[in-house]
Motif scaffolding. Structure first.
Motif, PDB file in Angstrom:
ATOM      1  N   ALA A 114     -76.039  31.290  68.348  1.00 32.45           N
ATOM      2  CA  ALA A 114     -76.326  30.813  67.006  1.00 32.45           C
ATOM      3  C   ALA A 114     -75.038  30.332  66.350  1.00 32.45           C
ATOM      4  O   ALA A 114     -73.956  30.873  66.580  1.00 32.45           O
ATOM      5  CB  ALA A 114     -76.956  31.920  66.178  1.00 32.45           C
ATOM      6  N   ARG A 115     -75.158  29.296  65.515  1.00 31.04           N
ATOM      7  CA  ARG A 115     -74.000  28.749  64.807  1.00 31.04           C
ATOM      8  C   ARG A 115     -73.972  29.309  63.390  1.00 31.04           C
ATOM      9  O   ARG A 115     -74.967  29.236  62.661  1.00 31.04           O
ATOM     10  CB  ARG A 115     -74.072  27.220  64.766  1.00 31.04           C
ATOM     11  N   VAL A 116     -72.836  29.884  63.011  1.00 38.46           N
ATOM     12  CA  VAL A 116     -72.661  30.472  61.685  1.00 38.46           C
ATOM     13  C   VAL A 116     -71.565  29.715  60.951  1.00 38.46           C
ATOM     14  O   VAL A 116     -70.464  29.531  61.480  1.00 38.46           O
ATOM     15  CB  VAL A 116     -72.291  31.969  61.769  1.00 38.46           C
ATOM     16  N   LEU A 137     -77.114  29.973  60.223  1.00 36.16           N
ATOM     17  CA  LEU A 137     -76.926  30.903  59.111  1.00 36.16           C
ATOM     18  C   LEU A 137     -75.620  30.555  58.420  1.00 36.16           C
ATOM     19  O   LEU A 137     -74.668  30.083  59.058  1.00 36.16           O
ATOM     20  CB  LEU A 137     -76.912  32.351  59.611  1.00 36.16           C
ATOM     21  N   VAL A 138     -75.571  30.810  57.102  1.00 33.07           N
ATOM     22  CA  VAL A 138     -74.356  30.567  56.324  1.00 33.07           C
ATOM     23  C   VAL A 138     -73.913  31.867  55.669  1.00 33.07           C
ATOM     24  O   VAL A 138     -74.715  32.551  55.020  1.00 33.07           O
ATOM     25  CB  VAL A 138     -74.589  29.500  55.237  1.00 33.07           C
ATOM     26  N   VAL A 139     -72.637  32.227  55.874  1.00 30.88           N
ATOM     27  CA  VAL A 139     -72.001  33.316  55.142  1.00 30.88           C
ATOM     28  C   VAL A 139     -71.225  32.654  54.012  1.00 30.88           C
ATOM     29  O   VAL A 139     -70.261  31.927  54.257  1.00 30.88           O
ATOM     30  CB  VAL A 139     -71.068  34.146  56.035  1.00 30.88           C
ATOM     31  N   LEU A 140     -71.643  32.877  52.769  1.00 27.14           N
ATOM     32  CA  LEU A 140     -71.201  32.049  51.650  1.00 27.14           C
ATOM     33  C   LEU A 140     -70.590  32.895  50.540  1.00 27.14           C
ATOM     34  O   LEU A 140     -71.263  33.758  49.954  1.00 27.14           O
ATOM     35  CB  LEU A 140     -72.406  31.270  51.113  1.00 27.14           C
ATOM     36  N   ASP A 141     -69.308  32.649  50.244  1.00 28.66           N
ATOM     37  CA  ASP A 141     -68.654  33.331  49.135  1.00 28.66           C
ATOM     38  C   ASP A 141     -69.185  32.776  47.819  1.00 28.66           C
ATOM     39  O   ASP A 141     -69.312  31.554  47.655  1.00 28.66           O
ATOM     40  CB  ASP A 141     -67.138  33.125  49.228  1.00 28.66           C
ATOM     41  N   LEU A 191     -67.270  37.533  64.144  1.00 32.30           N
ATOM     42  CA  LEU A 191     -68.470  36.803  64.551  1.00 32.30           C
ATOM     43  C   LEU A 191     -68.274  36.144  65.910  1.00 32.30           C
ATOM     44  O   LEU A 191     -69.203  36.106  66.734  1.00 32.30           O
ATOM     45  CB  LEU A 191     -68.826  35.756  63.499  1.00 32.30           C
ATOM     46  N   ASP A 192     -67.092  35.611  66.152  1.00 31.25           N
ATOM     47  CA  ASP A 192     -66.792  34.996  67.442  1.00 31.25           C
ATOM     48  C   ASP A 192     -66.893  36.026  68.569  1.00 31.25           C
ATOM     49  O   ASP A 192     -67.492  35.756  69.619  1.00 31.25           O
ATOM     50  CB  ASP A 192     -65.393  34.371  67.408  1.00 31.25           C
ATOM     51  N   ARG A 193     -66.342  37.219  68.332  1.00 34.21           N
ATOM     52  CA  ARG A 193     -66.406  38.270  69.357  1.00 34.21           C
ATOM     53  C   ARG A 193     -67.837  38.764  69.564  1.00 34.21           C
ATOM     54  O   ARG A 193     -68.173  39.275  70.629  1.00 34.21           O
ATOM     55  CB  ARG A 193     -65.489  39.432  68.986  1.00 34.21           C
ATOM     56  N   ALA A 194     -68.670  38.607  68.537  1.00 34.86           N
ATOM     57  CA  ALA A 194     -70.081  38.995  68.669  1.00 34.86           C
ATOM     58  C   ALA A 194     -70.901  37.920  69.374  1.00 34.86           C
ATOM     59  O   ALA A 194     -72.106  38.109  69.592  1.00 34.86           O
ATOM     60  CB  ALA A 194     -70.671  39.288  67.293  1.00 34.86           C
ATOM     61  N   GLY A 195     -70.271  36.795  69.712  1.00 31.93           N
ATOM     62  CA  GLY A 195     -70.961  35.769  70.494  1.00 31.93           C
ATOM     63  C   GLY A 195     -71.496  34.591  69.716  1.00 31.93           C
ATOM     64  O   GLY A 195     -72.259  33.785  70.255  1.00 31.93           O
ATOM     65  N   TYR A 196     -71.096  34.454  68.441  1.00 32.55           N
ATOM     66  CA  TYR A 196     -71.577  33.345  67.622  1.00 32.55           C
ATOM     67  C   TYR A 196     -70.607  32.164  67.671  1.00 32.55           C
ATOM     68  O   TYR A 196     -69.399  32.333  67.864  1.00 32.55           O
ATOM     69  CB  TYR A 196     -71.758  33.791  66.166  1.00 32.55           C
ATOM     70  N   LEU A 197     -71.158  30.970  67.483  1.00 27.39           N
ATOM     71  CA  LEU A 197     -70.337  29.783  67.276  1.00 27.39           C
ATOM     72  C   LEU A 197     -70.016  29.711  65.788  1.00 27.39           C
ATOM     73  O   LEU A 197     -70.931  29.721  64.957  1.00 27.39           O
ATOM     74  CB  LEU A 197     -71.094  28.526  67.715  1.00 27.39           C
ATOM     75  N   VAL A 198     -68.744  29.649  65.439  1.00 27.41           N
ATOM     76  CA  VAL A 198     -68.343  29.785  64.048  1.00 27.41           C
ATOM     77  C   VAL A 198     -67.660  28.518  63.555  1.00 27.41           C
ATOM     78  O   VAL A 198     -66.728  28.007  64.187  1.00 27.41           O
ATOM     79  CB  VAL A 198     -67.390  30.985  63.860  1.00 27.41           C
ATOM     80  N   ASP A 199     -68.144  28.002  62.415  1.00 30.04           N
ATOM     81  CA  ASP A 199     -67.461  26.945  61.667  1.00 30.04           C
ATOM     82  C   ASP A 199     -66.921  27.566  60.384  1.00 30.04           C
ATOM     83  O   ASP A 199     -67.452  28.575  59.899  1.00 30.04           O
ATOM     84  CB  ASP A 199     -68.435  25.809  61.301  1.00 30.04           C
ATOM     85  N   HIS A 200     -65.887  26.959  59.815  1.00 29.68           N
ATOM     86  CA  HIS A 200     -65.315  27.483  58.571  1.00 29.68           C
ATOM     87  C   HIS A 200     -65.086  26.354  57.590  1.00 29.68           C
ATOM     88  O   HIS A 200     -64.694  25.242  57.974  1.00 29.68           O
ATOM     89  CB  HIS A 200     -63.991  28.215  58.829  1.00 29.68           C
ATOM     90  N   ALA A 201     -65.344  26.659  56.325  1.00 30.62           N
ATOM     91  CA  ALA A 201     -65.031  25.727  55.238  1.00 30.62           C
ATOM     92  C   ALA A 201     -64.438  26.527  54.091  1.00 30.62           C
ATOM     93  O   ALA A 201     -64.876  27.643  53.800  1.00 30.62           O
ATOM     94  CB  ALA A 201     -66.291  24.994  54.776  1.00 30.62           C
TER      95      ALA A 201
END
Length: 272
Positions: free
Chosen positions: A17-19, A63-67, A36-46
């Motif tokens: 999954a991409r987060v 999924l989005v982790v959003l501040d 998240l990367d170590r948990a196996g997710y593809l991670v983008d950052h902004a």
């Protein structure tokens, strides 16, 4: 318009999954992305809202982790714009003690939130929980009552033939109610059954019940389907008219905010 939950080539190949992590604090973003990367997710950052929208348009996230507190365009506006483009689960990051901000995040459709400072391991568990519930249920069985039809396999809900725009948690909450009509559930019960957590801020349940009522009730101010059971919680009652009298015999209107109210014994109960 890009389709919801469009899989990228990398996501399709790896099955990951991409987060998208949106936070202007580079230290927080690096730690979250690392876990998240170590948990196996593809991670983008902004690091800000406009960049987040650009990244999401290029590679639509699962999924989005959003501040919440972002410079310029805040997290609430980012959430609104993402949801205006296509459905996507959102976990909001909020400062500890900012209850009003957390409620606002839930009101615009965030599926969950984590307060800062937080444990990265807890955040990963929240991500796993939200993503697990966002995946289609492998069943063709549908539920129909009171003009509502729910197809869990397609994650599609309609009212009188018109499709409902439900968030992930709203869909799960409605599915639980349709599967369990006529029985009263406390907010703690709903937190465990729908969110999968034995602890948490119960105002999360209250806000989602109110949002769901706004979409399924003919008159959300006088809900008939999702009834408030005084001193207990909520009951889905597709066939009965709603008796809004409290234990003192008076008519009790629903609270317009999601804070707990004091009952006559000095305890706390949720009134949505």
């Amino acid at each position: 318009m890009q389709q919801p939950y469009e899989l990228t080539e990398a996501g399709t190949t790896a099955g990951a999954a991409r987060v998208l992590v949106v936070d202007d604090d580079p230290t927080v973003a690096e730690i979250v992305a690392g876990y998240l990367d170590r948990a196996g997710y593809l991670v983008d950052h902004a690091g800000d809202g406009p960049t987040a929208l650009i990244r999401a348009a290029a590679h639509w996230p699962d999924l989005v982790v959003l501040d919440l507190m972002l410079p310029g365009m805040d997290g609430l506006e980012v959430c609104r714009r993402l949801r205006g483009h296509a459905p996507v689960p959102v976990i909001m990051l909020t400062a500890r003690g900012d209850e009003d901000d957390r409620i606002l995040g839930l009101e615009v459709g965030a599926d969950d939130y984590v307060t800062k400072p937080f444990s990265p391991r807890e955040l990963v568990l929240r991500v796993e929980s939200v993503l697990r519930r966002s995946r289609p249920v492998p069943t063709d069985r549908s539920f129909s009552t009171a003009g509502l039809t729910l197809a869990p396999g397609a994650r599609r809900a309609t009212k009188d033939g018109t499709e409902l725009a439900l968030t992930l948690r709203e869909f799960d909450l409605l599915a639980f109610f349709l599967r369990n009509p006529g029985r009263a559930y406390s907010r703690e019960d709903l937190m465990r059954a729908v969110w999968g957590w034995d602890f948490g801020d119960l105002s999360t349940v209250t806000v989602h019940v109110r949002r769901l009522r706004a979409k399924v009730e003919d008159d959300p101010a006088r809900p008939r389907l999702i009834q408030t059971v005084w001193g207990v919680g909520y009951r889905f009652e597709p066939n009965a008219e709603h008796d809004r009298s409290g234990p003192d015999g008076r008519n009790h209107q629903d609270s317009r905010d999601s804070r707990d109210s004091q009952d006559s014994r000095g305890g706390r109960e949720g009134v949505a």
